[in-house]
Scaffold this motif. Structure first.
Motif, PDB file in Angstrom:
ATOM      1  N   PRO A  57       0.811  -1.227   0.000  1.00  0.00           N
ATOM      2  CA  PRO A  57       0.000   0.000   0.000  1.00  0.00           C
ATOM      3  C   PRO A  57       0.846   1.280   0.000  1.00  0.00           C
ATOM      4  CG  PRO A  57      -0.791  -1.539   1.667  1.00  0.00           C
ATOM      5  CD  PRO A  57       0.488  -2.088   1.135  1.00  0.00           C
ATOM      6  N   VAL A  58       2.007   1.229   0.643  1.00  0.00           N
ATOM      7  CA  VAL A  58       2.884   2.395   0.674  1.00  0.00           C
ATOM      8  C   VAL A  58       3.518   2.604  -0.701  1.00  0.00           C
ATOM      9  CG1 VAL A  58       4.858   3.481   1.804  1.00  0.00           C
ATOM     10  CG2 VAL A  58       3.338   1.992   3.126  1.00  0.00           C
ATOM     11  N   VAL A  59       3.971   1.520  -1.323  1.00  0.00           N
ATOM     12  CA  VAL A  59       4.568   1.616  -2.658  1.00  0.00           C
ATOM     13  C   VAL A  59       3.568   2.220  -3.642  1.00  0.00           C
ATOM     14  CG1 VAL A  59       5.430   0.245  -4.611  1.00  0.00           C
ATOM     15  CG2 VAL A  59       6.249  -0.226  -2.291  1.00  0.00           C
ATOM     16  N   GLU A  60       2.302   1.844  -3.523  1.00  0.00           N
ATOM     17  CA  GLU A  60       1.270   2.397  -4.408  1.00  0.00           C
ATOM     18  C   GLU A  60       1.097   3.901  -4.199  1.00  0.00           C
ATOM     19  OE1 GLU A  60      -2.183   0.006  -3.693  1.00  0.00           O
ATOM     20  OE2 GLU A  60      -1.296  -1.751  -4.644  1.00  0.00           O
ATOM     21  N   LYS A  61       1.367   4.405  -2.997  1.00  0.00           N
ATOM     22  CA  LYS A  61       1.233   5.836  -2.686  1.00  0.00           C
ATOM     23  C   LYS A  61       2.428   6.661  -3.153  1.00  0.00           C
ATOM     24  CE  LYS A  61      -2.564   6.008  -0.088  1.00  0.00           C
ATOM     25  NZ  LYS A  61      -3.701   6.824  -0.378  1.00  0.00           N
ATOM     26  N   VAL A  62       3.513   6.007  -3.574  1.00  0.00           N
ATOM     27  CA  VAL A  62       4.704   6.741  -3.983  1.00  0.00           C
ATOM     28  C   VAL A  62       4.391   7.712  -5.121  1.00  0.00           C
ATOM     29  CG1 VAL A  62       7.001   6.488  -5.027  1.00  0.00           C
ATOM     30  CG2 VAL A  62       6.359   5.073  -3.082  1.00  0.00           C
ATOM     31  N   ASP A  63       3.443   7.355  -5.979  1.00  0.00           N
ATOM     32  CA  ASP A  63       3.054   8.265  -7.067  1.00  0.00           C
ATOM     33  C   ASP A  63       2.489   9.585  -6.555  1.00  0.00           C
ATOM     34  OD1 ASP A  63       3.804   6.601  -9.183  1.00  0.00           O
ATOM     35  OD2 ASP A  63       1.866   5.576  -9.176  1.00  0.00           O
ATOM     36  N   ASP A  64       1.986   9.606  -5.320  1.00  0.00           N
ATOM     37  CA  ASP A  64       1.343  10.784  -4.758  1.00  0.00           C
ATOM     38  C   ASP A  64       2.267  11.651  -3.911  1.00  0.00           C
ATOM     39  OD1 ASP A  64      -1.031   9.840  -5.890  1.00  0.00           O
ATOM     40  OD2 ASP A  64      -1.580   8.742  -4.072  1.00  0.00           O
ATOM     41  N   ILE A  65       3.557  11.301  -3.851  1.00  0.00           N
ATOM     42  CA  ILE A  65       4.470  12.065  -3.006  1.00  0.00           C
ATOM     43  C   ILE A  65       5.430  12.892  -3.861  1.00  0.00           C
ATOM     44  CG2 ILE A  65       4.332  10.442  -1.083  1.00  0.00           C
ATOM     45  CD1 ILE A  65       7.137   9.451  -1.971  1.00  0.00           C
ATOM     46  N   ASP A  66       5.993  13.905  -3.216  1.00  0.00           N
ATOM     47  CA  ASP A  66       6.941  14.786  -3.894  1.00  0.00           C
ATOM     48  C   ASP A  66       8.387  14.492  -3.509  1.00  0.00           C
ATOM     49  OD1 ASP A  66       4.900  16.430  -5.175  1.00  0.00           O
ATOM     50  OD2 ASP A  66       4.435  17.069  -3.130  1.00  0.00           O
ATOM     51  N   GLY A  67       8.593  13.831  -2.382  1.00  0.00           N
ATOM     52  CA  GLY A  67       9.941  13.531  -1.919  1.00  0.00           C
ATOM     53  C   GLY A  67       9.908  12.527  -0.787  1.00  0.00           C
ATOM     54  N   VAL A  68      11.077  11.949  -0.505  1.00  0.00           N
ATOM     55  CA  VAL A  68      11.206  10.957   0.565  1.00  0.00           C
ATOM     56  C   VAL A  68      12.332  11.393   1.497  1.00  0.00           C
ATOM     57  CG1 VAL A  68      11.676   8.542   1.134  1.00  0.00           C
ATOM     58  CG2 VAL A  68      10.456   9.102  -0.975  1.00  0.00           C
ATOM     59  N   LEU A  69      12.026  11.482   2.786  1.00  0.00           N
ATOM     60  CA  LEU A  69      13.026  11.735   3.812  1.00  0.00           C
ATOM     61  C   LEU A  69      13.216  10.438   4.583  1.00  0.00           C
ATOM     62  CD1 LEU A  69      14.885  13.672   5.401  1.00  0.00           C
ATOM     63  CD2 LEU A  69      12.922  14.105   6.904  1.00  0.00           C
ATOM     64  N   VAL A  70      14.453   9.952   4.610  1.00  0.00           N
ATOM     65  CA  VAL A  70      14.753   8.677   5.255  1.00  0.00           C
ATOM     66  C   VAL A  70      15.628   8.923   6.472  1.00  0.00           C
ATOM     67  CG1 VAL A  70      15.736   6.379   4.962  1.00  0.00           C
ATOM     68  CG2 VAL A  70      14.706   7.544   3.002  1.00  0.00           C
ATOM     69  N   SER A  71      15.162   8.464   7.623  1.00  0.00           N
ATOM     70  CA  SER A  71      15.967   8.474   8.839  1.00  0.00           C
ATOM     71  C   SER A  71      16.804   7.198   8.813  1.00  0.00           C
ATOM     72  CB  SER A  71      15.045   8.503  10.065  1.00  0.00           C
ATOM     73  OG  SER A  71      15.788   8.319  11.239  1.00  0.00           O
ATOM     74  N   TRP A  72      18.114   7.342   8.601  1.00  0.00           N
ATOM     75  CA  TRP A  72      18.979   6.173   8.392  1.00  0.00           C
ATOM     76  C   TRP A  72      19.951   6.009   9.554  1.00  0.00           C
ATOM     77  CZ3 TRP A  72      18.545   2.683   4.506  1.00  0.00           C
ATOM     78  CH2 TRP A  72      19.529   1.699   4.461  1.00  0.00           C
ATOM     79  N   GLU A  73      19.953   4.818  10.131  1.00  0.00           N
ATOM     80  CA  GLU A  73      20.926   4.438  11.149  1.00  0.00           C
ATOM     81  C   GLU A  73      21.595   3.164  10.667  1.00  0.00           C
ATOM     82  OE1 GLU A  73      19.126   4.182  15.004  1.00  0.00           O
ATOM     83  OE2 GLU A  73      18.319   6.211  14.883  1.00  0.00           O
TER      84      GLU A  73
END
Length: 140
Positions: A57-73
């Motif tokens: 469901p999240v992958v399907e929403k990727v079309d509706d986003i403008d950017g991705v912020l990833v908190s990486w550890e």
């Protein structure tokens, strides 16, 4: 106003992205929408046996986003974040890391998908917002 997917390392399971609330309250970030993948994916009894039911469901929403912020550890298990980064990268959507680790441990397969990575959360989100068209985010 941009629609930003935030994902990656979580703070705790009760409030996975407690720093999301800070973004929504602080200027210049409050004029943007921040999407938490935990609010999109389904609750699954055995998530490790059914990762597609959580991530699809999240992958399907990727079309509706403008950017991705990833908190990486470095030591976090970030399979979902990598999938979302890959989908965004494939669609030309900017990905920026808030990198909370040792730069010498940065994984090459991850770094090529990102536009930039920063050890400071505010810098990371300001750069991402600028990449989505909000150049004023760099000035505040």
């Amino acid at each position: 106003m941009s629609n930003i997917l935030i994902c990656g390392a979580i703070d705790n399971f009760d409030n996975p992205f407690s720093w999301q609330g800070d973004l929504e309250e602080d200027e210049p970030f409050s004029r943007h929408d921040f999407v938490n993948p935990y609010d999109i994916g389904e609750d699954v009894d055995d998530p490790y046996a059914n990762p597609d039911r959580i991530m699809e469901p999240v992958v399907e929403k990727v079309d509706d986003i403008d950017g991705v912020l990833v908190s990486w550890e470095d030591d976090a298990f970030l399979v979902g974040a990598v999938v979302y980064m890959r989908e965004a990268h494939r669609k030309g959507i900017p990905v920026v890391l808030w990198y909370q680790g040792s730069r010498d441990k940065m994984q090459i397969p991850i770094s090529w998908m990102t536009r930039s990575y920063h050890q400071d959360r505010d810098t990371a989100i300001r750069v991402l917002l600028a990449l989505t068209g909000d150049e004023d985010a760099l000035l505040d």
